[in-house]
Motif scaffolding. Sequence first.
Motif, PDB file in Angstrom:
ATOM      1  N   PRO A  16      18.768  19.793  63.028  1.00 42.04           N
ATOM      2  CA  PRO A  16      20.275  19.475  63.602  1.00 42.04           C
ATOM      3  C   PRO A  16      21.290  20.419  63.029  1.00 42.04           C
ATOM      4  N   TYR A  17      22.265  20.565  64.029  1.00 45.98           N
ATOM      5  CA  TYR A  17      23.432  21.353  63.783  1.00 45.98           C
ATOM      6  C   TYR A  17      24.595  20.364  63.472  1.00 45.98           C
ATOM      7  N   HIS A  18      25.248  20.670  62.571  1.00 48.05           N
ATOM      8  CA  HIS A  18      26.501  19.888  62.203  1.00 48.05           C
ATOM      9  C   HIS A  18      27.663  20.785  62.818  1.00 48.05           C
ATOM     10  N   VAL A  19      28.394  20.175  63.661  1.00 45.54           N
ATOM     11  CA  VAL A  19      29.458  21.060  64.203  1.00 45.54           C
ATOM     12  C   VAL A  19      30.814  20.425  63.627  1.00 45.54           C
ATOM     13  N   VAL A  20      31.526  21.554  63.077  1.00 44.11           N
ATOM     14  CA  VAL A  20      32.691  21.314  62.515  1.00 44.11           C
ATOM     15  C   VAL A  20      33.848  22.069  63.281  1.00 44.11           C
ATOM     16  N   VAL A  21      34.861  21.323  63.530  1.00 43.35           N
ATOM     17  CA  VAL A  21      36.230  21.910  64.272  1.00 43.35           C
ATOM     18  C   VAL A  21      37.518  21.772  63.607  1.00 43.35           C
ATOM     19  N   THR A  22      38.184  22.625  63.502  1.00 45.72           N
ATOM     20  CA  THR A  22      39.562  22.537  62.801  1.00 45.72           C
ATOM     21  C   THR A  22      40.589  22.388  63.864  1.00 45.72           C
ATOM     22  N   VAL A  23      41.544  21.339  63.625  1.00 43.43           N
ATOM     23  CA  VAL A  23      42.500  21.072  64.481  1.00 43.43           C
ATOM     24  C   VAL A  23      43.827  20.728  63.953  1.00 43.43           C
ATOM     25  N   SER A  24      45.000  21.208  64.597  1.00 37.76           N
ATOM     26  CA  SER A  24      46.245  20.750  64.137  1.00 37.76           C
ATOM     27  C   SER A  24      46.573  19.527  64.958  1.00 37.76           C
ATOM     28  N   ASN A  25      47.871  18.981  64.579  1.00 31.18           N
ATOM     29  CA  ASN A  25      48.255  17.715  65.232  1.00 31.18           C
ATOM     30  C   ASN A  25      48.914  17.722  66.723  1.00 31.18           C
ATOM     31  N   GLY A  53      25.521  16.030  63.534  1.00 29.52           N
ATOM     32  CA  GLY A  53      26.927  15.306  63.388  1.00 29.52           C
ATOM     33  C   GLY A  53      28.018  16.140  63.912  1.00 29.52           C
ATOM     34  N   PHE A  54      29.214  15.510  64.152  1.00 31.45           N
ATOM     35  CA  PHE A  54      30.440  16.258  64.733  1.00 31.45           C
ATOM     36  C   PHE A  54      31.535  15.871  63.580  1.00 31.45           C
ATOM     37  N   THR A  55      32.365  16.889  63.021  1.00 39.32           N
ATOM     38  CA  THR A  55      33.513  16.536  62.216  1.00 39.32           C
ATOM     39  C   THR A  55      34.648  17.261  62.780  1.00 39.32           C
ATOM     40  N   LYS A  56      35.768  16.708  62.669  1.00 38.50           N
ATOM     41  CA  LYS A  56      37.247  17.320  63.073  1.00 38.50           C
ATOM     42  C   LYS A  56      37.831  17.418  61.973  1.00 38.50           C
ATOM     43  N   VAL A  57      38.293  18.554  61.431  1.00 30.73           N
ATOM     44  CA  VAL A  57      38.920  18.660  60.370  1.00 30.73           C
ATOM     45  C   VAL A  57      40.447  19.102  60.602  1.00 30.73           C
ATOM     46  N   LEU A  58      41.210  17.803  60.231  1.00 30.14           N
ATOM     47  CA  LEU A  58      42.629  17.882  60.729  1.00 30.14           C
ATOM     48  C   LEU A  58      43.590  18.423  59.665  1.00 30.14           C
ATOM     49  N   HIS A  59      44.103  19.425  59.777  1.00 30.07           N
ATOM     50  CA  HIS A  59      44.944  20.094  58.661  1.00 30.07           C
ATOM     51  C   HIS A  59      46.539  19.885  59.151  1.00 30.07           C
ATOM     52  N   SER A  60      46.708  18.487  59.117  1.00 26.40           N
ATOM     53  CA  SER A  60      48.047  18.218  58.945  1.00 26.40           C
ATOM     54  C   SER A  60      48.645  17.560  58.007  1.00 26.40           C
ATOM     55  N   GLY A  61      47.654  17.036  57.279  1.00 27.99           N
ATOM     56  CA  GLY A  61      47.831  16.197  56.120  1.00 27.99           C
ATOM     57  C   GLY A  61      48.101  14.612  56.341  1.00 27.99           C
ATOM     58  N   ASN A  62      47.890  14.421  57.593  1.00 29.59           N
ATOM     59  CA  ASN A  62      48.272  12.819  58.194  1.00 29.59           C
ATOM     60  C   ASN A  62      47.251  12.474  58.924  1.00 29.59           C
ATOM     61  N   PRO A  63      46.789  11.033  59.127  1.00 26.06           N
ATOM     62  CA  PRO A  63      45.912  10.768  60.147  1.00 26.06           C
ATOM     63  C   PRO A  63      46.346  10.741  61.529  1.00 26.06           C
ATOM     64  N   ASP A  64      45.497  10.919  62.503  1.00 21.63           N
ATOM     65  CA  ASP A  64      46.144  11.079  63.890  1.00 21.63           C
ATOM     66  C   ASP A  64      45.522   9.948  64.884  1.00 21.63           C
ATOM     67  N   ASN A  65      45.520   9.603  65.985  1.00 20.40           N
ATOM     68  CA  ASN A  65      45.289   8.651  66.930  1.00 20.40           C
ATOM     69  C   ASN A  65      43.714   8.866  67.320  1.00 20.40           C
ATOM     70  N   LEU A  66      43.015   9.882  67.057  1.00 25.13           N
ATOM     71  CA  LEU A  66      41.799  10.405  67.422  1.00 25.13           C
ATOM     72  C   LEU A  66      40.893   9.703  66.313  1.00 25.13           C
ATOM     73  N   MET A  67      41.270   9.508  64.978  1.00 22.95           N
ATOM     74  CA  MET A  67      40.428   9.135  64.040  1.00 22.95           C
ATOM     75  C   MET A  67      39.493   8.180  64.330  1.00 22.95           C
ATOM     76  N   ASP A  68      39.598   6.981  65.163  1.00 29.41           N
ATOM     77  CA  ASP A  68      38.565   6.009  65.600  1.00 29.41           C
ATOM     78  C   ASP A  68      37.488   6.488  66.346  1.00 29.41           C
ATOM     79  N   GLU A  69      38.110   7.641  67.267  1.00 29.76           N
ATOM     80  CA  GLU A  69      36.912   7.976  68.091  1.00 29.76           C
ATOM     81  C   GLU A  69      36.150   9.274  67.619  1.00 29.76           C
ATOM     82  N   ILE A  70      36.928  10.047  66.647  1.00 29.09           N
ATOM     83  CA  ILE A  70      36.078  11.285  66.214  1.00 29.09           C
ATOM     84  C   ILE A  70      36.106  11.066  64.956  1.00 29.09           C
ATOM     85  N   SER A  71      34.915  11.423  64.210  1.00 27.19           N
ATOM     86  CA  SER A  71      34.578  11.376  62.846  1.00 27.19           C
ATOM     87  C   SER A  71      35.688  12.575  62.120  1.00 27.19           C
ATOM     88  N   THR A  72      36.641  12.165  61.216  1.00 23.53           N
ATOM     89  CA  THR A  72      37.600  13.076  60.852  1.00 23.53           C
ATOM     90  C   THR A  72      37.696  13.260  59.274  1.00 23.53           C
TER      91      THR A  72
END
Length: 89
Positions: A16-25, A53-72
């Motif tokens: 299995p591949y684990h997808v990691v994506v970096t995003v801002s807010n 798996g799928f992981t979003k790396v949020l590099h804003s330092g703060n939680p966002d409204n997608l954390m309940d939907e996407i592993s962050t």
Amino acid sequence: MSFNMKRGGDDNARLPYHVVVTVSNSPYRKWQCRIMYYWYKKVKNMVRSEMGGFTKVLHSGNPDNLMDEISTFVADSLPGGMDRVSEKF
């Protein structure tokens, strides 16, 4: 080396591949991430899919409204200018 040897000779072995994506807010980046996650889930549900798996790396330092939907994973932003290459080494 043959494909089967790399996989240990088992054609049914799952790598299995684990997808990691970096995003801002920003709203645009969140929209892009949701689209990627949608297609990830579609492919993961296919027969013989090798999606892990799928992981979003949020590099804003703060939680966002997608954390309940996407592993962050929330990471602190880099200090200003640290994301640019400097001519002085």
